[in-house]
Design a protein around this motif. Structure first.
Motif, mmCIF file in Angstrom:
data_model
loop_
_atom_site.group_PDB
_atom_site.id
_atom_site.type_symbol
_atom_site.label_atom_id
_atom_site.label_comp_id
_atom_site.label_asym_id
_atom_site.label_seq_id
_atom_site.Cartn_x
_atom_site.Cartn_y
_atom_site.Cartn_z
ATOM 1 N N TYR B 37 0.873 -1.288 0.023
ATOM 2 C CA TYR B 37 0.039 -0.175 -0.052
ATOM 3 C C TYR B 37 1.048 1.365 -0.104
ATOM 4 O O TYR B 37 2.158 1.326 0.524
ATOM 5 C CB TYR B 37 -0.964 0.040 1.252
ATOM 6 N N GLN B 39 0.824 5.291 1.220
ATOM 7 C CA GLN B 39 0.247 6.398 1.873
ATOM 8 C C GLN B 39 0.991 7.882 1.453
ATOM 9 O O GLN B 39 2.134 8.175 2.009
ATOM 10 C CB GLN B 39 0.378 6.099 3.401
ATOM 11 N N SER B 42 -1.466 13.007 1.836
ATOM 12 C CA SER B 42 -2.653 13.282 2.215
ATOM 13 C C SER B 42 -3.182 12.369 3.149
ATOM 14 O O SER B 42 -4.321 12.651 3.808
ATOM 15 C CB SER B 42 -3.524 13.113 0.679
ATOM 16 N N GLY B 43 -2.660 11.279 3.500
ATOM 17 C CA GLY B 43 -2.874 10.368 4.377
ATOM 18 C C GLY B 43 -3.688 9.012 4.002
ATOM 19 O O GLY B 43 -3.907 8.131 4.692
ATOM 20 N N GLU B 44 -4.364 8.825 2.852
ATOM 21 C CA GLU B 44 -5.197 7.826 2.520
ATOM 22 C C GLU B 44 -4.425 6.849 2.018
ATOM 23 O O GLU B 44 -3.517 6.817 0.946
ATOM 24 C CB GLU B 44 -6.423 8.358 1.383
ATOM 25 N N LEU B 45 -4.563 5.556 2.435
ATOM 26 C CA LEU B 45 -3.791 4.415 2.018
ATOM 27 C C LEU B 45 -4.306 4.012 0.664
ATOM 28 O O LEU B 45 -5.591 3.759 0.501
ATOM 29 C CB LEU B 45 -3.950 3.324 3.035
ATOM 30 N N PHE B 47 -4.257 1.050 -2.383
ATOM 31 C CA PHE B 47 -3.957 -0.444 -2.699
ATOM 32 C C PHE B 47 -3.011 -0.287 -3.998
ATOM 33 O O PHE B 47 -3.322 0.285 -4.921
ATOM 34 C CB PHE B 47 -5.088 -1.131 -2.896
ATOM 35 N N PHE B 91 3.767 0.801 2.617
ATOM 36 C CA PHE B 91 3.658 -0.288 3.659
ATOM 37 C C PHE B 91 3.488 -1.498 2.905
ATOM 38 O O PHE B 91 2.809 -1.790 1.974
ATOM 39 C CB PHE B 91 2.303 -0.185 4.589
#
Lengths: 114, 114
Positions: B37, B39, B42-45, B47, B91
């Protein structure tokens, strides 16, 4: 909507207050997950729903944490009597099936407990 | 017990360089799934990929490629000709077949300098 949405995006709570965090999954997604992400760390699993059934809550750190998904769609994560160590970003994810399929994440709710 | 290790905390390279992000995992299951993933700030994970334990074929998607080596329990991610927009925390993650939750590594922060 097209993606997972979460509200509020930011929440400041005084220690001891109760908070409720909302997640709207992608329409039609069967599975819903909650994760907690501390600063500088990877997300950590909290709990998992398949439809309205909570199948795994092994990651909930204490009995102050409670999650529900009563109609198999929207979910709420509730934290009672918040503590400073609860400060984190709370991420919601949904997946179209049960099992180890790709999960799509929302933007998260940043909780700060003062 | 399942575990994901990303030993590289931070990597910084100059734009157009190739960069490889390392991931080592531990699991007792013979059937499992691996994920990457992204990130962004902006913070949004986001896929990127999901692979199952029976498919060791390397995968390429544009400038991204993944090398799955079961013998060394590794699932490394290479970005070719990196771009500034690739700057993010990446990640690596693992899910065992009998469980739906995803176990994340601690992430690698990648900075691409112009």
């Amino acid at each position: 909507g097209a993606g997972v949405s979460q509200s509020p995006r930011y929440k400041v709570a005084k220690r001891g207050q109760d908070v409720a965090l909302r997640c709207d999954p992608i329409s039609g997604h069967v599975s819903l997950f909650w994760y907690q992400q501390a600063l500088g760390q990877g997300p950590e699993f909290l709990t998992y729903f398949q439809n309205e059934a909570q199948l795994d809550k092994s990651g909930l750190p204490s009995d102050r944490f409670f999650a529900e998904r009563p109609e198999g769609s929207v979910s709420t994560l509730k934290i009672q009597r918040t503590q400073q160590e609860d400060s984190a970003v709370y991420l919601c994810a949904s997946s179209r099936r049960g099992g180890a399929y790709e999960q799509y994440f929302g933007p998260g709710t940043r909780l700060t407990v003062t | 017990a399942q575990k994901v290790t990303q030993a590289q905390t931070e990597i910084s390279v100059v734009e157009k360089e190739d960069v490889t992000l390392d991931c080592v995992y531990e699991t007792r299951d013979t059937t499992y799934y691996l994920f990457w993933y992204k990130q962004p700030p902006s913070g949004e994970l986001v896929f990127l990929i999901r692979r199952n334990s029976f498919d060791e074929q390397n995968e390429i998607s544009g400038r991204y490629s993944w090398n799955f080596q079961k013998s060394t329990s590794s699932f490394n991610f290479t970005i070719t000709a990196s771009q500034v927009v690739d700057s993010a925390v990446y990640f690596c993650a693992l899910s065992e077949a009998h469980a739906s939750k995803i176990i994340f590594g601690s992430g690698t922060r990648l900075s691409i300098r112009p």
